[in-house]
Design a protein around this motif. Structure first.
Motif, PDB file in Angstrom:
ATOM      1  N   ALA A   1     -67.609 -20.112  -6.150  1.00 30.81           N
ATOM      2  CA  ALA A   1     -68.363 -18.867  -6.366  1.00 30.81           C
ATOM      3  C   ALA A   1     -67.534 -17.839  -7.116  1.00 30.81           C
ATOM      4  CB  ALA A   1     -68.825 -18.302  -5.020  1.00 30.81           C
ATOM      5  N   ASN A   2     -66.233 -17.796  -6.836  1.00 34.22           N
ATOM      6  CA  ASN A   2     -65.390 -16.743  -7.429  1.00 34.22           C
ATOM      7  C   ASN A   2     -64.275 -17.274  -8.299  1.00 34.22           C
ATOM      8  OD1 ASN A   2     -66.780 -14.621  -6.074  1.00 34.22           O
ATOM      9  ND2 ASN A   2     -65.786 -15.353  -4.203  1.00 34.22           N
TER      10      ASN A   2
ATOM     11  N   VAL B   1     -61.584 -25.771  -8.933  1.00 35.47           N
ATOM     12  CA  VAL B   1     -61.441 -25.988  -7.488  1.00 35.47           C
ATOM     13  C   VAL B   1     -60.239 -25.226  -6.922  1.00 35.47           C
ATOM     14  CG1 VAL B   1     -60.969 -27.776  -5.744  1.00 35.47           C
ATOM     15  CG2 VAL B   1     -62.681 -28.190  -7.512  1.00 35.47           C
ATOM     16  N   VAL B   2     -59.162 -25.116  -7.715  1.00 38.01           N
ATOM     17  CA  VAL B   2     -57.986 -24.413  -7.210  1.00 38.01           C
ATOM     18  C   VAL B   2     -57.672 -23.175  -8.058  1.00 38.01           C
ATOM     19  CG1 VAL B   2     -55.544 -24.676  -6.554  1.00 38.01           C
ATOM     20  CG2 VAL B   2     -57.121 -26.545  -6.158  1.00 38.01           C
ATOM     21  N   GLY B   3     -58.670 -22.482  -8.546  1.00 37.99           N
ATOM     22  CA  GLY B   3     -58.422 -21.208  -9.237  1.00 37.99           C
ATOM     23  C   GLY B   3     -58.887 -21.236 -10.670  1.00 37.99           C
ATOM     24  N   ASN B   4     -58.020 -20.683 -11.554  1.00 37.34           N
ATOM     25  CA  ASN B   4     -58.440 -20.507 -12.948  1.00 37.34           C
ATOM     26  C   ASN B   4     -58.147 -21.710 -13.819  1.00 37.34           C
ATOM     27  OD1 ASN B   4     -59.498 -17.934 -12.673  1.00 37.34           O
ATOM     28  ND2 ASN B   4     -57.437 -17.031 -12.762  1.00 37.34           N
ATOM     29  N   ASP B   5     -57.349 -22.648 -13.295  1.00 39.95           N
ATOM     30  CA  ASP B   5     -56.944 -23.784 -14.127  1.00 39.95           C
ATOM     31  C   ASP B   5     -57.601 -25.088 -13.689  1.00 39.95           C
ATOM     32  OD1 ASP B   5     -55.229 -22.169 -15.633  1.00 39.95           O
ATOM     33  OD2 ASP B   5     -53.673 -22.336 -14.097  1.00 39.95           O
ATOM     34  N   TYR B   6     -57.936 -25.873 -14.677  1.00 41.45           N
ATOM     35  CA  TYR B   6     -58.488 -27.221 -14.471  1.00 41.45           C
ATOM     36  C   TYR B   6     -57.335 -28.143 -14.078  1.00 41.45           C
ATOM     37  CZ  TYR B   6     -60.668 -31.576 -16.429  1.00 41.45           C
ATOM     38  OH  TYR B   6     -61.181 -32.829 -16.661  1.00 41.45           O
TER      39      TYR B   6
ATOM     40  N   ASP C   1     -51.690 -26.381  -3.201  1.00 34.21           N
ATOM     41  CA  ASP C   1     -53.147 -26.130  -3.197  1.00 34.21           C
ATOM     42  C   ASP C   1     -53.863 -27.300  -3.871  1.00 34.21           C
ATOM     43  OD1 ASP C   1     -52.859 -23.686  -1.957  1.00 34.21           O
ATOM     44  OD2 ASP C   1     -53.133 -22.490  -3.779  1.00 34.21           O
ATOM     45  N   VAL C   2     -53.319 -27.731  -5.003  1.00 33.76           N
ATOM     46  CA  VAL C   2     -53.941 -28.844  -5.733  1.00 33.76           C
ATOM     47  C   VAL C   2     -53.883 -30.118  -4.896  1.00 33.76           C
ATOM     48  CG1 VAL C   2     -53.696 -30.362  -7.743  1.00 33.76           C
ATOM     49  CG2 VAL C   2     -53.585 -27.876  -8.032  1.00 33.76           C
ATOM     50  N   ILE C   3     -52.735 -30.379  -4.294  1.00 31.85           N
ATOM     51  CA  ILE C   3     -52.596 -31.612  -3.499  1.00 31.85           C
ATOM     52  C   ILE C   3     -53.555 -31.589  -2.304  1.00 31.85           C
ATOM     53  CG2 ILE C   3     -50.990 -32.928  -2.043  1.00 31.85           C
ATOM     54  CD1 ILE C   3     -48.785 -32.142  -4.100  1.00 31.85           C
ATOM     55  N   GLN C   4     -53.698 -30.433  -1.655  1.00 31.11           N
ATOM     56  CA  GLN C   4     -54.648 -30.337  -0.532  1.00 31.11           C
ATOM     57  C   GLN C   4     -56.064 -30.685  -0.961  1.00 31.11           C
ATOM     58  OE1 GLN C   4     -54.772 -26.613   1.680  1.00 31.11           O
ATOM     59  NE2 GLN C   4     -52.653 -26.235   1.060  1.00 31.11           N
TER      60      GLN C   4
END
Ligand code: GSH
Length: 232
Positions: A148-149, A153-158, A95-98
């Protein structure tokens, strides 16, 4: 020790932020692209593409010096070197790489072209400016919807997906983008701006003197590879 070839642009800002976030020691070696210093034989040996940022890590993966070019590759390299800002879980990692690729292939190039056509193109500038403004508006909306939620960018972590996008998306004034109608993006910019490492990075960037504001027409032509510098 890491030698960091740098000046002040958004792609370089990503690496200042990452180095500060990771607490890695580094030497900043300025390459003033407005003076043509990216074209010297010494720098061309480091980056044959003749662009900053680039790093040379004296303690590379094989225990010998290793050079990395391209800001996205440098972020991945530093994340893997330190184990920071990239998850171990394979799905989250991809997810991060994308989203790192979304930034590298879209946000950076489209925003760069918008700045070029709106500020540096000879008149009439309308077609290029309108095309790239539309592309950048789409990307600003994409990140606003995505945030928004979730706080990052990829969830709860920076992660490096945030570090890559932040220097471009914070640039709302230079890009003349609307931000009040994008509250999630605005909150994300504020959240990252408040980080101590980000403040340290921008203090360093703010102290750098470059020839940008005094660049002659000839220096601008050389930088943009146009006029007598165009490759035909
Ligand atoms: N895709 C590259 C882009 C780097 C880039 O465009 N760097 C600019 C910074 S101003 C540069 O060095 N330009 C000099 C030139 O094109 O001659 C990255 O993300 O690292």
């Amino acid at each position: 020790m890491i030698d960091f070839y740098a000046l002040t642009s958004p792609n370089v800002q990503k690496i200042f932020i990452m180095l500060e976030e990771c607490g890695l020691p580094y030497n900043t070696k300025l390459v003033d692209v407005w003076k043509g210093e990216q074209f010297t034989p010494e720098f061309t040996r480091i980056n044959p593409l003749q662009k900053i940022p680039a790093i040379v890590d004296s303690d590379g993966p094989a225990g010998t010096p290793y050079t990395v070019i391209e800001s996205g590759a440098i972020l991945l390299y530093l994340a893997e070197k330190t184990g920071k800002f990239i998850p171990h879980d394979p799905i989250k990692r991809y997810d991060v790489i994308q989203w790192l690729m979304v930034q590298m292939a879209n946000v950076g190039p489209m925003s760069g072209q918008l700045i070029h056509f709106s500020r540096f193109a000879p008149p009439p500038q309308d077609y290029g400016t309108a095309r790239y403004r539309s592309q950048v508006n789409k990307l600003f909306d994409l990140y606003d919807q995505r945030l928004a939620n979730q706080p990052y960018v990829v969830g709860n972590d920076y992660t490096i997906a945030d570090i890559a996008a932040f220097p471009w998306l914070r640039n709302v004034q230079t890009l003349a983008m609307k931000i009040d109608s994008r509250p999630n993006l605005k909150a994300w910019i504020d959240r990252i701006t408040a980080r101590e490492a980000v403040k340290r990075a921008f203090a360093k960037i703010g102290a750098i003197q470059s020839a940008r504001d005094t660049a002659t027409d000839d220096a601008k032509d050389r930088f943009f590879a146009r006029g007598k510098y165009a490759l035909t």
